[in-house]
Design a protein around this motif. Structure first.
Motif, mmCIF file in Angstrom:
data_model
loop_
_atom_site.group_PDB
_atom_site.id
_atom_site.type_symbol
_atom_site.label_atom_id
_atom_site.label_comp_id
_atom_site.label_asym_id
_atom_site.label_seq_id
_atom_site.Cartn_x
_atom_site.Cartn_y
_atom_site.Cartn_z
ATOM 1 N N ILE A 73 -16.243 49.497 -135.136
ATOM 2 C CA ILE A 73 -17.465 48.764 -134.780
ATOM 3 C C ILE A 73 -17.477 48.504 -133.275
ATOM 4 N N PHE A 74 -16.327 48.015 -132.753
ATOM 5 C CA PHE A 74 -16.260 47.725 -131.316
ATOM 6 C C PHE A 74 -16.616 48.958 -130.485
ATOM 7 N N LYS A 75 -15.994 50.095 -130.838
ATOM 8 C CA LYS A 75 -16.244 51.321 -130.053
ATOM 9 C C LYS A 75 -17.713 51.733 -130.131
ATOM 10 N N LEU B 192 -20.280 49.773 -130.663
ATOM 11 C CA LEU B 192 -21.143 48.826 -129.933
ATOM 12 C C LEU B 192 -20.987 49.000 -128.425
ATOM 13 N N GLU B 193 -19.770 49.281 -127.983
ATOM 14 C CA GLU B 193 -19.580 49.496 -126.536
ATOM 15 C C GLU B 193 -20.368 50.730 -126.081
ATOM 16 N N MET C 276 -23.956 49.764 -125.884
ATOM 17 C CA MET C 276 -24.246 48.984 -124.665
ATOM 18 C C MET C 276 -24.272 49.897 -123.442
ATOM 19 N N ASP C 277 -23.326 50.843 -123.394
ATOM 20 C CA ASP C 277 -23.276 51.752 -122.243
ATOM 21 C C ASP C 277 -24.537 52.618 -122.172
#
Lengths: 183, 183
Positions: A52-54, A56-57, A60-61
């Motif tokens: 999930i973190f990857k 979402l990052e 965002m990018d």
């Protein structure tokens, strides 16, 4: 223009429907909303949270700006996950917008959760003796001024929304601001 | 190498002394600690909070890395002001380190403040029906994995520190990690 839609509404039972409404509002204003639940992560995977973190990052990018929902979450302040994302976008030199469906000053919000008193040195303190920020701002100064300097001042209703998790009027005001500034 | 020292200890009555100790630990490991209270802002100025923001952003821009104190603050999660700074440094592509003096998983922390139950769809929820993140992590996944991918995994003691605001053992472990990685 792509807008990352940060906010703790992802924790609501009707999170997908709110995401759809937010994306629709963006579309009406000529923007593309990127919603955190639009990622295809297998939640049963052992490393689901890292995936999930990857995702979402990456999202965002790919975005040009963020609209952060800073409505108080599980305490007097904004959701830390959302605040992380706001900081990340500010550090990435992207435009930052935000709203909050509760306009109460921070000190008043803290007093809903703990006793707030004045210390001998005149600081406002909570039950644990920790200073309560008392600048008349609705939340920690870092988020409030980040918005002011990196996008637009925090948008808030005049009075607390009757339904703080579903009222999207201040969100739509942010979308309008973003559409104007990103032209 | 300059390290920005983010954390809610700035709200403690002995904030200056803690800052001095943190800076001393950095110096012992060959690093320069930048503490948020090291700015010369006139707190009686009408725009004091904005001046603080600008000074802290400048300090973060001058730093090579951040060490964030993510010990729970006024609720189950980390201090939003500190989390904003962690996000800002990650977005600025600086190295991110962090510690937390309470190793309890997030769901357990939430249950200290509100009733946590299981919804019909098996989600863990709080009293307001909002999902409680249940990945076994100590806080919101954004901060935990940001540290893992942009610096080093969150440092925590095996058990909750007796004095969560003054125990600097995990902070010093972060300084050691930072000194090793920034060489």
């Amino acid at each position: 223009m792509k807008i990352y839609l940060a906010g703790p509404e992802v924790f609501l039972p009707d999170a997908l429907s709110i995401g759809q409404q937010k994306r629709d509002i963006c579309t009406r204003h000529g923007l593309t909303g990127l919603y955190p639940l639009d990622t295809a992560v297998d939640l049963s995977a052992p490393d689901a949270s890292l995936q999930i973190f990857k995702a979402l990052e990456e999202m965002m990018d790919a975005a040009d700006a963020v609209i952060a929902n800073l409505t108080p979450f599980r305490g007097p302040g904004a959701d830390p996950g959302t605040v992380y994302e706001l900081g990340y976008m500010a550090g990435s030199r992207k435009r930052c917008f935000g709203y909050c469906n509760d306009p109460a000053p921070y000190a008043e919000r803290v007093s809903r959760h703990t006793t707030v008193t004045k210390a001998d040195d005149n600081r406002l303190i909570d039950r644990d003796g920790l200073t309560v920020e008392d600048f008349g701002l609705p939340d920690n100064l870092m988020m409030i001024h980040a918005l002011e300097l990196h996008g637009a001042p925090l948008v808030m209703p005049r009075a607390r929304s009757a339904d703080i998790w579903h009222d999207l009027a201040s969100f739509e005001a942010c979308v309008r601001l973003a559409a104007g500034k990103l032209d």
